[in-house]
Design an enzyme around this catalytic site. Structure first.
Site, PDB file in Angstrom:
ATOM      1  N   ASP A  10      35.348  32.179  39.808  1.00  0.00           N
ATOM      2  CA  ASP A  10      35.130  33.552  39.327  1.00  0.00           C
ATOM      3  C   ASP A  10      33.665  33.945  39.556  1.00  0.00           C
ATOM      4  O   ASP A  10      32.857  34.017  38.625  1.00  0.00           O
ATOM      5  CB  ASP A  10      35.494  33.602  37.826  1.00  0.00           C
ATOM      6  CG  ASP A  10      35.595  35.012  37.307  1.00  0.00           C
ATOM      7  OD1 ASP A  10      35.539  35.948  38.124  1.00  0.00           O
ATOM      8  OD2 ASP A  10      35.711  35.183  36.074  1.00  0.00           O
ATOM      9  N   HIS A  24      36.171  38.485  38.922  1.00  0.00           N
ATOM     10  CA  HIS A  24      37.218  39.287  38.271  1.00  0.00           C
ATOM     11  C   HIS A  24      36.726  40.700  37.942  1.00  0.00           C
ATOM     12  O   HIS A  24      37.528  41.584  37.662  1.00  0.00           O
ATOM     13  CB  HIS A  24      37.809  38.570  37.046  1.00  0.00           C
ATOM     14  CG  HIS A  24      37.046  38.695  35.762  1.00  0.00           C
ATOM     15  ND1 HIS A  24      36.273  37.686  35.245  1.00  0.00           N
ATOM     16  CD2 HIS A  24      36.945  39.714  34.880  1.00  0.00           C
ATOM     17  CE1 HIS A  24      35.744  38.064  34.102  1.00  0.00           C
ATOM     18  NE2 HIS A  24      36.136  39.310  33.860  1.00  0.00           N
ATOM     19  N   SER A  37      31.615  40.282  30.707  1.00  0.00           N
ATOM     20  CA  SER A  37      32.016  39.535  31.901  1.00  0.00           C
ATOM     21  C   SER A  37      31.020  39.692  33.037  1.00  0.00           C
ATOM     22  O   SER A  37      30.476  40.774  33.249  1.00  0.00           O
ATOM     23  CB  SER A  37      33.376  40.043  32.384  1.00  0.00           C
ATOM     24  OG  SER A  37      34.364  39.495  31.577  1.00  0.00           O
TER      25      SER A  37
HETATM   26  C1  4AZ Z   1      36.770  39.838  28.865  1.00  0.00           C
HETATM   27  O1  4AZ Z   1      37.816  40.394  28.569  1.00  0.00           O
HETATM   28  C2  4AZ Z   1      36.394  38.608  28.120  1.00  0.00           C
HETATM   29  N1  4AZ Z   1      35.455  35.188  24.656  1.00  0.00           N
HETATM   30  C3  4AZ Z   1      35.192  37.991  28.381  1.00  0.00           C
HETATM   31  C4  4AZ Z   1      34.857  36.854  27.690  1.00  0.00           C
HETATM   32  C5  4AZ Z   1      35.683  36.342  26.757  1.00  0.00           C
HETATM   33  C6  4AZ Z   1      36.872  36.948  26.451  1.00  0.00           C
HETATM   34  C7  4AZ Z   1      37.231  38.081  27.143  1.00  0.00           C
HETATM   35  C8  4AZ Z   1      35.268  35.096  26.023  1.00  0.00           C
HETATM   36  O2  4AZ Z   1      36.020  40.269  29.721  1.00  0.00           O
END
Ligand code: 4AZ
Length: 852
Positions: free
Chosen positions: A708, A654, A802
């Site tokens: 992902d 993603h 992420s």
């Molecule tokens: C994000 O927006 C995201 N709490 C990554 C991890 C989590 C929430 C959002 C997990 O990249």
């Protein structure tokens, strides 16, 4: 650069009698011994033994006599000290030991010391000589100049303790005389007005005879600069050195020292740094001692305008060392700007110890006076609290509220309340061992209603009503979870808490007293519960046969078993055979006959580092050398990634999807920063690489976030270094059981909707059982996903994390990539774990796509 004197020396006097005493006894009969059979031989043996015993006793007696009774076994002892001198102004030439002014004052100090020692019979008898090492400005009070010296004594071995006592009591003499006479006045006429004299024995680790290299560096910190251990960062520090950095600031300023890197051997008896609030290594002015790979905030301030940093190393195990930045800061500025003490009259406010989050300086006192409207009382809540060691009376560094002292480290918030509309809070640090200090918030409250609209904990903390009886200790003293009535969907733990029933038997201690994990065995007594939920007789465990049919009865035995049948629970060796041992890869034990379980294992370690990890949020440089920052040319840091090799990274699919004008799917939009710690600061270990190719998983689902995962090939290989190292990839059957501890790392937002962070953050979470996780999440959690988090809330990955790693340290000590930060319901919400791409499911895919 000067060389330093050593400390205590042992020098037995040359003694001719000692040498003769050690001669071997002459034989009574010098004729060659004849070989005689029978009892004559026994007789000779007996005589021989008696003679040998007599010789040994004589020798022992001589040794005892020599060490205890002889009057001439003497040792040389060296003490270091500081003398505060009144009525002298500090001259810049005092910094130069070759100047006339230095020599003149040094000779007066020497004379003065001789006079002082002459007044004490123990010191007078054994005093040899003193040398003055340097001078500094007085550090407040009456002192105009401080002289640092070494005094050498020659003392009988049995008198060492009396000498130590006499030296240490010198301070007391000077001070008590000061009380009576105003100050210590000494004759003759060129005598100095001495305010204080403090002497101490030298730390024995600094007088090791093996310390063959001693060097001294004098540095003025007016212009900021940096110091580092020899060889840093290209090679380890040298063995057997004792190095000193004397740091001086302008008058009226403090010296500030901020460590950028500190990596030493773990054992402080071998290698260590010490920082002193002085120019001499005085035991009573040590600010800190550090070794290993500390995680605390390493930023120090002096009380006056001098500071001393020392590095001592031993023969073996040398590490990268340190780099620190020095600067000066006006000593009074802090007080004037109200950062140390003040008066508050508002209903709410906050304050902290001086220089927080740096360590507070020694010898500082701050007083905060709070006055709120007459009908109200005051409540102060300490959120962070690190004040040295815990002790009953808090004699060293402390915060005093309502006349009661607080000290030590307090993991939970601490609250104090007043019984009137005023409160006085005092912070005090003594002359040695500093710490990070505290942050505090105060608030006025109506005495009859201390927590309006909220729940009042026994410790006076106020929490939201919804947090009462929710199964978590939010007060910190458990009072919000007492006397609760559990609902039908909840179970009652033995400690009184109510927990959702679906958390029973999930391998995680949700109750806090483990009662939710008791009585979980679904098998009969005497039976073993297999991982595939079968029950077998306990006797069959570790019998060399796969009785469970998934190898789990044989997976924790001493020897791994080669199984007839492979399954989702067994490890497949390269030769196609499967073994029973759980997670056998890269555990330093050869389990497969072909050794394939230990191949490709140059991963998951922190090179050149000790392995210690302690709590806290900010990571240390190089603690997670597989962490990568993926930056796009337009937007800076966007996502995290992990190093798999010197050419390949893994991230979330993603992260590499086009997003409006951002063409994230194109390799040329990206730059990867490896070995990065602080976003804005690259250093000699940071490597910047363009991306050559992105391979996103073909079945990545934008809606469900299934699959992902994406690989990134760098445009050129990187040379691995202490801040860049690959993480281990788990095999397809690697098990990450619920309850296992894992780390998440990244530069993402520190709260939902918040800003990304400058310094790489780390947080400890636990793997969460998939069934529990599905119950908690509103969206589907598939088998290709892994849940981890802290269900109480507050610890989680967030936007910007992420693609980054969820890492687990295996029993062998290597770090494995368990997951990739993928998605979640917000960040850090209670009962909302983070969802991660389950890496074992992609082991084959990674192999096929990048060959690793
Ligand atoms: C994000 O927006 C995201 N709490 C990554 C991890 C989590 C929430 C959002 C997990 O990249």
């Amino acid at each position: 650069m000067d060389s330093l004197d050593s400390g205590q020396k042992f020098s037995p006097r040359h003694d001719p009698e000692w040498e003769s005493a050690l001669q071997f006894l002459p034989a009574t009969d010098s004729k060659p011994l004849e070989k005689k059979p029978g009892c004559r031989r026994k007789l000779w043996t007996g005589i021989g033994l008696v003679l040998a015993a007599a010789a040994i006793s004589l020798l022992t007696g001589l040794l005892v006599w020599h060490y205890h009774l002889r009057s001439d076994v003497r040792v040389k002892k060296v003490y270091i000290g500081a003398m505060g001198i009144r009525d002298e102004n500090f001259l810049p030439s005092y910094e130069d030991s070759n100047s006339l002014e230095f020599k003149h004052l040094a000779s007066r100090v020497k004379k003065q010391l001789k006079l002082i020692y002459a007044k004490n019979s123990v010191l007078a008898k054994s005093f040899l000589d003193s040398t003055v090492q340097t001078f500094s400005e007085g550090t407040g009070g009456d002192d105009g100049v401080v002289a640092y010296y070494q005094s050498e004594f020659d003392v009988h071995i049995s008198q060492q303790d009396s000498l130590d006592q006499a030296i240490e009591s010198l301070t007391v003499v000077a001070e008590s005389q000061k009380g009576r006479q105003g100050r210590l006045m000494l004759r003759p006429t060129d005598a100095l007005s001495v305010n204080s004299v403090t002497s101490r024995a030298i730390d024995p680790r600094m007088t090791r005879t093996s310390l063959f290299e001693r060097q001294l560096f004098n540095i003025h910190v007016r212009e900021p600069g940096r110091i580092q251990s020899p060889g840093f960062p290209d090679s380890s520090y040298p063995p057997n050195v004792y190095l000193q950095w004397r740091l001086r600031a302008d008058p009226g300023h403090r010296v500030r020292l901020d460590f950028h890197t500190l990596i030493l051997e773990d054992d402080c008896q071998q290698d260590f740094i010490r920082i002193y609030d002085s120019l001499a290594p005085m035991e009573n002015q040590v600010l800190t001692e550090q070794c290993g790979y500390p995680h605390d905030c390493l930023s120090f301030l002096s009380s006056g305008n001098v500071m001393l940093l020392t590095l001592v190393t031993s023969e073996d195990k040398n590490f990268p060392g340190f780099r620190a930045n020095y600067s000066q800061t006006a000593a009074t500025q802090q007080r004037m700007s109200g950062e140390c003490g003040g008066t508050f009259s508002g209903e709410k406010g906050s304050f902290s110890s001086p220089f927080y989050p740096s360590n507070y300086p020694p010898k500082i006192t701050c007083v905060w006076k709070i006055q709120v409207p007459v009908e109200k009382f005051v409540k102060v809540q300490f959120n962070k609290f690190f004040l040295g060691n815990n002790s009953n009376e808090c004699p060293n560094d402390y915060v005093e509220v309502n006349g009661q002292r607080l000290c030590g480290s307090k993991p939970d918030s601490t609250v104090a309340t007043s019984q009137s509309n005023t409160m006085t809070i005092k912070f005090n640090s003594d002359s040695s061992y500093v710490d990070q200090g505290f942050t505090a918030e105060y608030e006025a409250f109506v005495p009859t209603n201390p927590c309006p609209g909220r729940f009042q904990c026994t410790n006076n903390l106020c929490i939201n009503n919804t947090l009462q009886c929710d199964g978590w200790d939010d007060c910190g003293d458990g009072s919000d979870e007492e006397k609760c009535i559990c609902e039908a969907t909840q179970m009652k733990c033995k400690n009184g808490r109510c927990k959702a029933k679906f958390w029973e038997c999930n391998n995680v201690d949700d109750c806090g007293d483990n009662t939710d994990e008791e009585d979980c065995v679904k098998c009969q007594p005497g039976e073993f519960s297999c991982r595939n939920k079968r029950c077998i007789r306990e006797k069959l465990v570790c019998d060399g046969k796969d009785d469970c049919l998934d190898g789990s009865d044989e997976s924790r035995c001493e020897k791994s078993l080669v199984l007839q049948k492979c399954s989702q629970f067994t490890f497949r060796c390269r030769d196609g055979r499967c073994i029973s041992k759980l997670n056998p890869e890269c555990d330093y034990e050869r389990d497969c006959d072909d050794g394939s379980d230990e191949e490709g294992c140059e991963c998951g370690i922190r090179p050149y580092r000790s392995s210690r990890i302690v709590g806290g949020q900010v990571s240390r440089q190089g603690e997670f050398p597989w962490q990568v920052s993926l930056q796009s040319y337009g937007s800076g840091h966007v996502c995290g990634a992990s190093v798999l090799s010197n050419r390949w990274l893994v991230t979330a699919a993603h992260c590499v999807q086009d997003n409006g004008p951002n063409k994230y799917s194109q390799a040329d939009q990206w730059e990867a920063l490896l070995g990065l710690h602080v976003q804005t600061q690259t250093n000699e270990w940071t490597v910047r690489r363009k991306v050559r190719r992105i391979i996103a998983h073909r079945d990545y689902d934008r809606v469900t976030y299934n699959n992902d995962i994406a690989l990134m090939e760098l445009d050129a290989n990187v040379t691995l270094n202490q801040n860049i190292w690959p993480i281990c990839l788990p095999s397809a059957t690697h098990d990450f059981p619920a309850g296992q501890e894992a780390w998440i790392t990244g530069w993402g937002a520190t709260r939902e909707g918040g800003q990304t962070s400058l310094i790489l953050q780390k947080a400890e979470v636990r793997i969460i059982n998939s069934t529990v996780c599905r119950n908690l999440m509103s969206d589907e959690v598939t088998d290709l996903m892994l849940c981890a988090g802290v269900l109480k809330g507050g610890v989680d990955a967030c936007q910007g994390d992420s693609g980054g790693p969820l890492s687990v340290t295996s029993s062998g000590g290597r770090v494995f990539l368990a997951g990739l930060v993928s998605w979640g319901d917000g960040c850090g919400r209670r009962k909302k774990p983070g969802i991660y791409t389950r890496i074992p499911k992609y082991r084959q895919w990674i192999k096929e796509n990048c060959g690793i």
